[in-house]
Design a protein around this motif. Sequence first.
Motif, PDB file in Angstrom:
ATOM      1  N   UNK A   1     -13.603  29.671 -34.274  1.00  0.00           N
ATOM      2  CA  UNK A   1     -12.335  29.759 -34.509  1.00  0.00           C
ATOM      3  C   UNK A   1     -11.961  30.080 -35.825  1.00  0.00           C
ATOM      4  N   UNK A   2     -12.943  30.582 -36.559  1.00  0.00           N
ATOM      5  CA  UNK A   2     -12.650  30.990 -38.038  1.00  0.00           C
ATOM      6  C   UNK A   2     -13.702  31.916 -38.405  1.00  0.00           C
ATOM      7  N   UNK A   3     -13.429  32.987 -39.483  1.00  0.00           N
ATOM      8  CA  UNK A   3     -14.501  33.851 -39.954  1.00  0.00           C
ATOM      9  C   UNK A   3     -14.346  33.350 -41.427  1.00  0.00           C
ATOM     10  N   UNK A   4     -14.022  32.192 -41.848  1.00  0.00           N
ATOM     11  CA  UNK A   4     -13.991  31.881 -43.259  1.00  0.00           C
ATOM     12  C   UNK A   4     -15.511  31.379 -43.615  1.00  0.00           C
ATOM     13  N   UNK A   5     -16.122  32.075 -44.844  1.00  0.00           N
ATOM     14  CA  UNK A   5     -17.587  31.903 -44.663  1.00  0.00           C
ATOM     15  C   UNK A   5     -17.722  30.529 -45.509  1.00  0.00           C
ATOM     16  N   UNK A   6     -16.701  29.827 -45.847  1.00  0.00           N
ATOM     17  CA  UNK A   6     -17.051  28.519 -46.393  1.00  0.00           C
ATOM     18  C   UNK A   6     -17.157  27.556 -45.323  1.00  0.00           C
TER      19      UNK A   6
ATOM     20  N   UNK B   1      -7.682  33.764 -49.298  1.00  0.00           N
ATOM     21  CA  UNK B   1      -8.056  32.677 -50.645  1.00  0.00           C
ATOM     22  C   UNK B   1      -8.210  31.338 -50.077  1.00  0.00           C
ATOM     23  N   UNK B   2      -7.339  31.116 -49.205  1.00  0.00           N
ATOM     24  CA  UNK B   2      -7.157  29.585 -48.548  1.00  0.00           C
ATOM     25  C   UNK B   2      -8.163  29.337 -47.460  1.00  0.00           C
ATOM     26  N   UNK B   3      -8.138  27.905 -47.399  1.00  0.00           N
ATOM     27  CA  UNK B   3      -9.311  27.489 -46.238  1.00  0.00           C
ATOM     28  C   UNK B   3      -8.529  26.605 -45.173  1.00  0.00           C
ATOM     29  N   UNK B   4      -7.151  26.914 -45.077  1.00  0.00           N
ATOM     30  CA  UNK B   4      -6.427  25.984 -43.920  1.00  0.00           C
ATOM     31  C   UNK B   4      -5.565  26.822 -43.241  1.00  0.00           C
TER      32      UNK B   4
ATOM     33  N   UNK C   1     -13.873  19.162 -40.339  1.00  0.00           N
ATOM     34  CA  UNK C   1     -12.914  19.679 -39.368  1.00  0.00           C
ATOM     35  C   UNK C   1     -12.965  21.381 -39.635  1.00  0.00           C
ATOM     36  N   UNK C   2     -13.434  21.937 -40.680  1.00  0.00           N
ATOM     37  CA  UNK C   2     -13.751  23.412 -40.880  1.00  0.00           C
ATOM     38  C   UNK C   2     -15.102  23.498 -40.306  1.00  0.00           C
ATOM     39  N   UNK C   3     -16.137  22.502 -40.440  1.00  0.00           N
ATOM     40  CA  UNK C   3     -17.366  22.651 -39.640  1.00  0.00           C
ATOM     41  C   UNK C   3     -17.214  22.989 -37.910  1.00  0.00           C
ATOM     42  N   UNK C   4     -16.272  21.987 -37.375  1.00  0.00           N
ATOM     43  CA  UNK C   4     -15.936  22.026 -36.192  1.00  0.00           C
ATOM     44  C   UNK C   4     -15.483  23.445 -35.879  1.00  0.00           C
TER      45      UNK C   4
ATOM     46  N   UNK D   1      -6.779  29.004 -32.220  1.00  0.00           N
ATOM     47  CA  UNK D   1      -7.776  28.028 -31.704  1.00  0.00           C
ATOM     48  C   UNK D   1      -7.153  26.515 -31.682  1.00  0.00           C
ATOM     49  N   UNK D   2      -7.701  25.446 -31.148  1.00  0.00           N
ATOM     50  CA  UNK D   2      -7.747  24.080 -31.070  1.00  0.00           C
ATOM     51  C   UNK D   2      -7.625  23.678 -32.547  1.00  0.00           C
ATOM     52  N   UNK D   3      -6.558  22.887 -33.046  1.00  0.00           N
ATOM     53  CA  UNK D   3      -6.468  22.033 -34.189  1.00  0.00           C
ATOM     54  C   UNK D   3      -6.070  20.740 -33.991  1.00  0.00           C
ATOM     55  N   UNK D   4      -6.642  19.925 -34.983  1.00  0.00           N
ATOM     56  CA  UNK D   4      -6.074  18.520 -34.996  1.00  0.00           C
ATOM     57  C   UNK D   4      -4.814  18.361 -35.265  1.00  0.00           C
ATOM     58  N   UNK D   5      -4.275  17.198 -34.489  1.00  0.00           N
ATOM     59  CA  UNK D   5      -2.973  17.145 -34.614  1.00  0.00           C
ATOM     60  C   UNK D   5      -2.389  16.985 -36.104  1.00  0.00           C
TER      61      UNK D   5
END
Length: 362
Positions: free
Chosen positions: A332-337, A37-40, A323-326, A61-65
């Motif tokens: 680095x994500x399979x989230x459909x959002x 359910x979450x997106x982070x 950030x999600x779009x990057x 994967x790489x994440x923002x600080x």
Amino acid sequence: MSDEAYLDRLVDEDRLRSYLADALGPADRLEIERVDEGHSNETLFVTWGEQDLVVRRPPPGKTADTAHDVLREHRVVSSLQETDVPVPETVLASDDHEVIGSDFYVMGRLNGDVIRTEESDWLATRDARGRVSTELVDTLAAIHGVDYEAVGLGEFGYPEGFTQRQVDRWHEQFEWARETTADHRDLPELERVTAWLDEHVPAEHPHTLVHGDYKLDNVMLAPANADGATDAGDPEVVAVFDWEMATLGDPFTDLGWMLSFWHDADDPEPPIPDLYPTLTAREGYLTRRELIDRYEDQTGFEFDEPRFYVVLAIYKMAALGEMFFRRHLEGNSDDPLYPRMEDGVSRLFDEATSLIDGEYEI
């Protein structure tokens, strides 16, 4: 990427089994389920013998600080165990990346309902909706009333100048994301909204503990106890989740964030329906103005700049969306959002500029 392949990126079952056996004692049952359910940060339901647990870890994967700091989340949740703020029981935490490839922590699993895009039947009444509204805002007031020095969070942040730093920080998050996303499309309103926020930062604000992501779908609701202060069956907040952005700062950033997700009956259509459901326009829910009035009564604070704080909230959501779009572009994500943020971030900027231009009120 299949669900099984993505889960394999999140956890090494054998290493987690060994870690839990050393920390909690052996068990003959290990079951792992990803909660999507979450997106982070990633949430995993883990059954260890007879114990129902939750593991929180960053996405792969790489994440923002600082954007996915689960050990920070663990620290604040642990500090709030004996306060009036309802939180899950913390169990374990580890910075050993040999276990599952990242920092992570473990907490107890609770039972209840989370309102995302729909209500459970027992919450879909006028009285229950009113109670949900007051519980939500009263719990936020409780967070902002925590004596952060007394619970060991006195050095958890720097409240002075917090709001200006929020504008600067989320602009930096945009810049991080735009290292990859700028090649795919323009964001013509980014600089305009950034400049407006810079010009309208309030000079002063109260100093409190700040959740950083407080909204309806980050609390769990359950019926109140029969022998409690309310009648059995009334919803109450039994846990507040997702503390990864918690710090000391400006409580109105929390209130503005919550209000940005709250839909009144006469509002325009939300920019991203999956993130901004309209169910709070139904009969029984308080309006944004009623939420503000109750918050002011509960805290003694005066919330004088609602437009600034809601625009800041939309700006923050737009930065998260970028950030999600990057992360989507990097695989680095399979989230459909995430791929939908290609257009979604632009719609968020349309919402922000509508507020700036006075096309509708908070």
